[in-house]
Design a protein around this motif. Structure first.
Motif, mmCIF file in Angstrom:
data_model
loop_
_atom_site.group_PDB
_atom_site.id
_atom_site.type_symbol
_atom_site.label_atom_id
_atom_site.label_comp_id
_atom_site.label_asym_id
_atom_site.label_seq_id
_atom_site.Cartn_x
_atom_site.Cartn_y
_atom_site.Cartn_z
ATOM 1 N N LEU A 17 62.749 22.466 26.408
ATOM 2 C CA LEU A 17 63.516 22.800 25.269
ATOM 3 C C LEU A 17 62.613 23.725 24.269
ATOM 4 C CD1 LEU A 17 65.708 22.868 22.974
ATOM 5 C CD2 LEU A 17 64.784 20.592 22.293
ATOM 6 N N HIS A 18 62.795 24.832 23.975
ATOM 7 C CA HIS A 18 61.945 25.547 22.902
ATOM 8 C C HIS A 18 62.567 25.424 21.412
ATOM 9 C CE1 HIS A 18 59.450 28.322 25.718
ATOM 10 N NE2 HIS A 18 59.168 27.131 25.809
ATOM 11 N N LYS A 19 61.739 25.252 20.669
ATOM 12 C CA LYS A 19 62.296 25.064 19.200
ATOM 13 C C LYS A 19 61.797 26.248 18.070
ATOM 14 C CE LYS A 19 61.528 20.009 20.075
ATOM 15 N NZ LYS A 19 60.978 18.889 19.584
ATOM 16 N N ASP A 20 61.457 27.327 18.430
ATOM 17 C CA ASP A 20 60.910 28.385 17.633
ATOM 18 C C ASP A 20 61.968 29.506 17.443
ATOM 19 O OD1 ASP A 20 60.861 29.203 20.548
ATOM 20 O OD2 ASP A 20 59.004 30.648 20.250
ATOM 21 N N THR A 21 63.233 29.354 18.047
ATOM 22 C CA THR A 21 64.535 30.350 17.542
ATOM 23 C C THR A 21 65.538 29.502 17.173
ATOM 24 O OG1 THR A 21 65.233 30.064 19.808
ATOM 25 C CG2 THR A 21 63.703 31.910 19.406
ATOM 26 N N LYS A 22 66.340 30.261 16.263
ATOM 27 C CA LYS A 22 67.435 29.746 15.410
ATOM 28 C C LYS A 22 68.580 29.026 16.681
ATOM 29 C CE LYS A 22 67.087 32.117 11.145
ATOM 30 N NZ LYS A 22 67.646 33.167 10.310
ATOM 31 N N GLU A 23 68.352 29.899 17.715
ATOM 32 C CA GLU A 23 69.606 29.669 18.738
ATOM 33 C C GLU A 23 68.982 28.519 19.668
ATOM 34 O OE1 GLU A 23 68.743 32.835 18.736
ATOM 35 O OE2 GLU A 23 70.348 33.009 16.922
ATOM 36 N N ARG B 170 55.850 24.291 19.941
ATOM 37 C CA ARG B 170 57.254 24.517 20.178
ATOM 38 C C ARG B 170 57.944 24.060 21.123
ATOM 39 N NH1 ARG B 170 58.206 30.808 22.731
ATOM 40 N NH2 ARG B 170 56.692 30.388 24.673
ATOM 41 N N ALA B 171 57.323 23.664 22.092
ATOM 42 C CA ALA B 171 57.865 23.393 23.527
ATOM 43 C C ALA B 171 57.917 21.599 23.575
ATOM 44 C CB ALA B 171 57.182 23.745 24.649
ATOM 45 N N GLU B 172 58.973 21.332 24.124
ATOM 46 C CA GLU B 172 59.208 19.985 24.432
ATOM 47 C C GLU B 172 59.822 19.588 25.787
ATOM 48 O OE1 GLU B 172 61.944 15.798 23.267
ATOM 49 O OE2 GLU B 172 61.910 17.655 21.643
ATOM 50 N N VAL B 173 59.117 19.091 26.591
ATOM 51 C CA VAL B 173 59.616 18.783 27.872
ATOM 52 C C VAL B 173 60.695 17.629 27.888
ATOM 53 C CG1 VAL B 173 59.015 18.108 30.537
ATOM 54 C CG2 VAL B 173 57.426 19.314 28.959
ATOM 55 N N ILE C 173 54.784 28.394 34.096
ATOM 56 C CA ILE C 173 54.798 26.907 33.553
ATOM 57 C C ILE C 173 54.138 27.126 32.058
ATOM 58 C CG2 ILE C 173 53.594 24.774 33.707
ATOM 59 C CD1 ILE C 173 54.079 25.211 37.022
ATOM 60 N N SER C 174 52.995 27.941 32.120
ATOM 61 C CA SER C 174 52.351 28.211 30.845
ATOM 62 C C SER C 174 53.211 28.640 29.912
ATOM 63 C CB SER C 174 50.894 29.139 30.885
ATOM 64 O OG SER C 174 49.975 28.449 31.782
ATOM 65 N N TYR C 175 53.766 29.551 30.001
ATOM 66 C CA TYR C 175 54.835 30.386 29.006
ATOM 67 C C TYR C 175 55.846 28.992 28.681
ATOM 68 C CZ TYR C 175 58.685 32.922 27.069
ATOM 69 O OH TYR C 175 59.640 33.138 26.071
ATOM 70 N N CYS C 176 56.287 28.324 29.554
ATOM 71 C CA CYS C 176 57.395 27.341 29.121
ATOM 72 C C CYS C 176 56.928 26.295 28.457
ATOM 73 C CB CYS C 176 57.880 26.725 30.545
ATOM 74 S SG CYS C 176 59.160 27.911 31.222
ATOM 75 N N LEU C 177 55.621 25.773 28.561
ATOM 76 C CA LEU C 177 54.766 24.681 27.831
ATOM 77 C C LEU C 177 53.996 25.189 26.601
ATOM 78 C CD1 LEU C 177 53.710 22.668 30.825
ATOM 79 C CD2 LEU C 177 55.634 22.104 29.601
ATOM 80 N N GLU C 178 53.671 26.194 26.573
ATOM 81 C CA GLU C 178 52.836 26.571 25.285
ATOM 82 C C GLU C 178 53.438 27.335 24.297
ATOM 83 O OE1 GLU C 178 49.745 28.641 27.391
ATOM 84 O OE2 GLU C 178 48.542 26.697 28.147
ATOM 85 N N ASP C 179 52.722 27.405 23.196
ATOM 86 C CA ASP C 179 53.232 28.340 22.044
ATOM 87 C C ASP C 179 52.970 29.856 22.226
ATOM 88 O OD1 ASP C 179 53.818 25.847 20.673
ATOM 89 O OD2 ASP C 179 51.694 26.090 19.548
#
Length: 337
Positions: A118-124, A44-47, A15-21
């Protein structure tokens, strides 16, 4: 679309990996990368969705653990799913939520606790799902044929949302990275066997015995190597488990076991002490502060172990089921000709 499936034992760290930078990046590095890449490395993370759960990482972890208790035998209650779109493609948040729900349904956790992020730190564009395999009825979602199920799901979603068909993660790599060796079944099996052996061992002698029962001869010197039943020798460092890393994992596990034993011992002593005080004065004495400190240390050690033991999926990793699918398509094309 590329999908990935894994199971684990720690709700907190998944959960930490999914929610944090990303932890290895400083705030300055996040800012610099965001400016250079036009991506979101900070926050980077948006639930996108909470399913039958709520709160921050600590609250979510406790909720997941409470439900996990409904199944006594489960050792790896964590299900971690991820889906990544091909370069240049994007979907709306509503569509990504729909895809997350389709994924949850496919893996039997639609009625279980999970978060879709949703992670926003990659182009894909890519989403992560951290889920509890244990349902409110105590039943455990199966992880059998996970590669095959994920591959089939990706192909169906590609058709449904008119996305590019992507059979290999190598499609996301640069020309230089595509030159790297492809998936090696022998090394992947060794990597899995080492990880499973380490999960069952706290002493090196136990680890070596575990590897022998799995059919390997272990050679330990300045480094460590393994010879399988086909007489093929592979260095531990080639699969991400050098001798130093193995020894560090075992040392941390010993420390963790010692802390837990001490906490149990102190807990028993504190119970006797409290009973004695309560019998004399009618009031109880708590030792929660000491327990909390020990628990914090345990979580720190568990966190390091999780990082050392977690599956390493490098750029050259290709799911074997996807390779089989490519071969089947080639055969069918050649036959039709």
């Amino acid at each position: 679309m590329i999908g990935h499936v894994s199971i684990g034992a720690s709700f907190y760290h998944c959960i930490s990996y999914c929610l944090e930078d990303k932890r290895e990046l400083s705030e300055e590095q996040k800012q610099r990368l965001s400016e250079n890449d036009a991506l979101q490395h900070r926050e980077r993370a948006e639930v996108l969705e909470y399913n039958k759960c709520f709160g921050n990482k600590h609250e979510l972890t406790e909720q997941f653990k409470d439900v996990q208790k409904l199944s006594r035998r489960i050792e790896k209650p964590v299900l971690h799913l991820s889906l990544r779109l091909a370069p240049g493609e994007s979907l709306t948040k509503e569509q990504l939520i729909e895809i997350g729900r389709s994924c949850a349904k496919e893996f039997g956790i639609a009625e279980n606790q999970y978060i879709c992020v949703l992670h926003k730190d990659t182009k894909e564009q890519h989403i992560h799902i951290a889920a509890n395999r244990v349902g409110f009825d105590g039943k455990v979602a199966s992880d059998s044929n996970s590669y095959k199920r994920m591959a089939a799901l990706c192909r169906n979603l590609e058709k449904q949302y008119h996305l590019k068909e992507v059979l290999s993660p190598r499609a996301f790599l640069s020309a230089k990275d595509r030159a790297l060796p492809r998936y090696d079944n022998r090394k992947e099996k060794l990597k899995t066997d080492i990880r499973n052996a380490l999960e069952k061992a706290t002493l090196y002698s136990t680890f070596e015995q575990q590897m022998k029962t799995r059919g390997y001869k272990v050679i330990k010197g300045r480094g460590i190597s393994f010879i399988d039943n086909k007489k093929v020798k592979i260095k531990g460092s080639e699969v991400g488990f050098s001798l130093g890393k193995i020894e560090k994992i075992l040392s941390l596990k010993q420390q963790l076991e010692m802390n837990r034993s001490e906490r149990q011992s102190k807990g028993h002593e504190n119970t006797l002490f409290n009973n004695s005080v309560q019998a004399r004065s009618g009031s109880s004495v708590g030792h929660h502060h000491t327990d909390e400190l020990v628990e914090i240390i345990e979580k720190q050690i568990s966190g390091i172990l999780y990082q050392l033991m977690k599956p390493e999926y490098g750029g050259d990793h290709v799911n074997p089921e996807l390779i089989k699918e490519v071969k089947r398509k080639r055969r069918s094309i050649s036959i039709s000709r």
